[in-house]
Design an enzyme around this catalytic site. Structure first.
Site, PDB file in Angstrom:
ATOM      1  N   LYS A 342     -14.823 -28.241   1.448  1.00 30.36           N
ATOM      2  CA  LYS A 342     -15.135 -29.460   2.211  1.00 30.36           C
ATOM      3  C   LYS A 342     -15.089 -30.704   1.334  1.00 30.36           C
ATOM      4  O   LYS A 342     -15.193 -30.625   0.112  1.00 30.36           O
ATOM      5  CB  LYS A 342     -16.481 -29.304   2.922  1.00 30.36           C
ATOM      6  CG  LYS A 342     -16.302 -28.386   4.140  1.00 30.36           C
ATOM      7  CD  LYS A 342     -17.470 -28.327   5.051  1.00 30.36           C
ATOM      8  CE  LYS A 342     -17.100 -27.464   6.270  1.00 30.36           C
ATOM      9  NZ  LYS A 342     -18.253 -27.075   7.060  1.00 30.36           N
ATOM     10  N   ARG A 378     -19.486 -19.130   5.104  1.00 31.74           N
ATOM     11  CA  ARG A 378     -18.171 -19.192   5.742  1.00 31.74           C
ATOM     12  C   ARG A 378     -17.200 -19.758   4.723  1.00 31.74           C
ATOM     13  O   ARG A 378     -17.336 -20.902   4.293  1.00 31.74           O
ATOM     14  CB  ARG A 378     -18.278 -20.103   6.972  1.00 31.74           C
ATOM     15  CG  ARG A 378     -17.005 -20.263   7.776  1.00 31.74           C
ATOM     16  CD  ARG A 378     -17.273 -21.218   8.948  1.00 31.74           C
ATOM     17  NE  ARG A 378     -16.083 -21.474   9.718  1.00 31.74           N
ATOM     18  CZ  ARG A 378     -15.145 -22.339   9.375  1.00 31.74           C
ATOM     19  NH1 ARG A 378     -15.246 -23.028   8.255  1.00 31.74           N
ATOM     20  NH2 ARG A 378     -14.098 -22.524  10.149  1.00 31.74           N
TER      21      ARG A 378
END
Ligand code: 7PJ
Length: 407
Positions: A342, A378
């Site tokens: 991210k 995740r």
């Protein structure tokens, strides 16, 4: 909403190791763990009258038997108080608070954070997730042409299936198949488009593996078809806040769900995220979703929650949530967290692009595991994350202090 937020606590397992070293009996160990084990709990949304209802005046002997009471001075947040004390002092406060319906709520929330009921195991596609034993891995299978980190890598369903099976070989405990990009700035896609991207992939994985399959969607119509095709879990990045029919679809299929927090929608969510209390607001939002879920008939043990790293949050919001994951445990549900590749990781590492964020991702995964925060992470890079977790989980559970520590 009345909430008890665990700020910090001595880990009973660490105290118990030392008490074992001191050669105390099991009974004494248990007694001393309660007497010596210390916790700080912040009460928010409580009533200012709790203090006079529960706490004897300063200087009295009785007051010393209760946790230290440090009231807040914020006029907009009356009733906020930090409680600090041993387990025994908290137990006394809990039994006092239970005696009146006016203070019973406080007893209940304190009990919930200090003695959380163990989270029941979740079985998906015949695999058991036993929460607290290790950090589980969810492998990301993006089938969106514009996904930022591996967008465009799979020209067709069969190459996405091949990739998914590689993630299973690498140790994925569950796969997350997504057909609608939720990256900042992205636009929604139609039901038909989303289905045409994911259905063949779900079916293809099912034909060749028994791995549990999650589908990342916020639409009931997509979830319905995905569950028919054999998906086991619906991962809604809006935490049951966008499609009112979604919870019912999940309930009817007997499926599980992951409710994620987001502020705003992908198109605009990164423009100016703002919170007065990011942890509290994320918890309120997730609780609303849990209410939708249970009202629709989804059992509590089939609900995972996720703070939604990168979804309507600044770098500082993301970091603070990761640091305070323990507080989110107060929701009583297994926590799933996604940091993989991210952009906050790019910001922390001098502007690295998505493909160069593996080491940064592993840093975040290991940090979460050691802080004891996430039950499922995740990730795109399953093999690497599995090794990082093998190390981090082992350090957290280390017991080799020598014979004196009882082994
Ligand atoms: C997440 C997600 C996450 C859950 C995405 C990306 C953006 N679902 N879907 N949690 N992120 N539950 O993969 O970077 O963090 S899409």
């Amino acid at each position: 909403m009345l909430r008890a937020r665990l700020i910090s606590r001595d880990r009973p397992e660490d105290l118990s190791l030392v008490l074992r070293r001191l050669n105390l009996s099991a009974r004494n160990r248990e007694h001393l763990t309660r007497e010596l084990g210390y916790a700080h709990v912040l009460i928010t949304g409580g009533r200012p009258s709790y203090e006079e209802e529960l706490v004897p005046p300063y200087g009295s002997k009785e007051r010393e038997k209760l946790p230290t009471w440090t009231p807040g001075g914020h006029l907009d947040h009356p009733g906020e108080v930090l409680l600090s004390g041993s387990r025994q002092q908290f137990d006394r406060l809990i039994s006092l608070a239970r005696k009146s319906p006016r203070t019973d709520g406080l007893a209940r929330v304190l009990e919930e954070v200090l003695s959380p009921a163990p989270m029941p195991a979740l079985t998906l596609s015949g695999r058991r997730f036993e929460w607290g034993t290790r950090t589980y891995l969810m492998g990301v299978v993006n089938v969106t042409p514009d996904s930022f980190s591996d967008g465009g890598r799979f020209p067709d369903a069969s190459s996405a299936v091949e990739h998914a099976l590689k993630l299973v070989d690498a140790g994925a405990d569950i796969l997350d198949v997504g057909g609608e990009s939720t990256r900042p700035g992205s636009l929604p896609v139609s039901v038909d488009e989303e289905l045409s991207r994911i259905l063949q992939v779900v079916e293809g994985i099912k034909r060749r593996s028994t791995v549990p399959i999650s589908v990342d969607t916020m639409k009931a119509a997509v979830a319905k078809e995905a569950l028919k095709a054999g998906a086991h879990l619906i991962n809604d990045v809006t935490g049951f806040h966008s499609d009112p029919a979604l919870a019912g679809v999940v309930a009817a299929a007997g499926a599980a769900c992951c409710l994620m927090h987001t502020q705003g929608m992908p198109k605009t969510m990164q423009q100016a995220p703002q919170y007065a209390d990011v942890v509290g607001e994320v918890m309120d939002y997730l609780e609303e979703g849990m209410f939708q879920a249970t009202e629709a008939g989804i059992p509590r043990e089939r609900i995972l929650v996720d703070p939604g790293i990168g979804f309507g949050k600044t770098l500082e919001h993301n970091l603070f949530l990761l640091r305070r994951l323990e507080e989110l445990r107060g929701l009583g549900q297994p926590l799933l967290v996604g940091t993989s590749r991210k952009s906050f990781l790019g910001k922390l590492t001098g502007g690295k692009g998505p493909q160069e964020r593996l080491a940064a991702t592993l840093g975040s995964v290991a940090a979460m595991a050691v802080l004891g925060g996430a039950d499922v992470v995740r990730v795109h890079d399953v093999a690497e994350a599995r090794d990082a977790l093998a190390v981090a989980d082992a350090i957290r559970g280390a017991r080799g202090g020598g014979d004196l520590y009882g082994g």
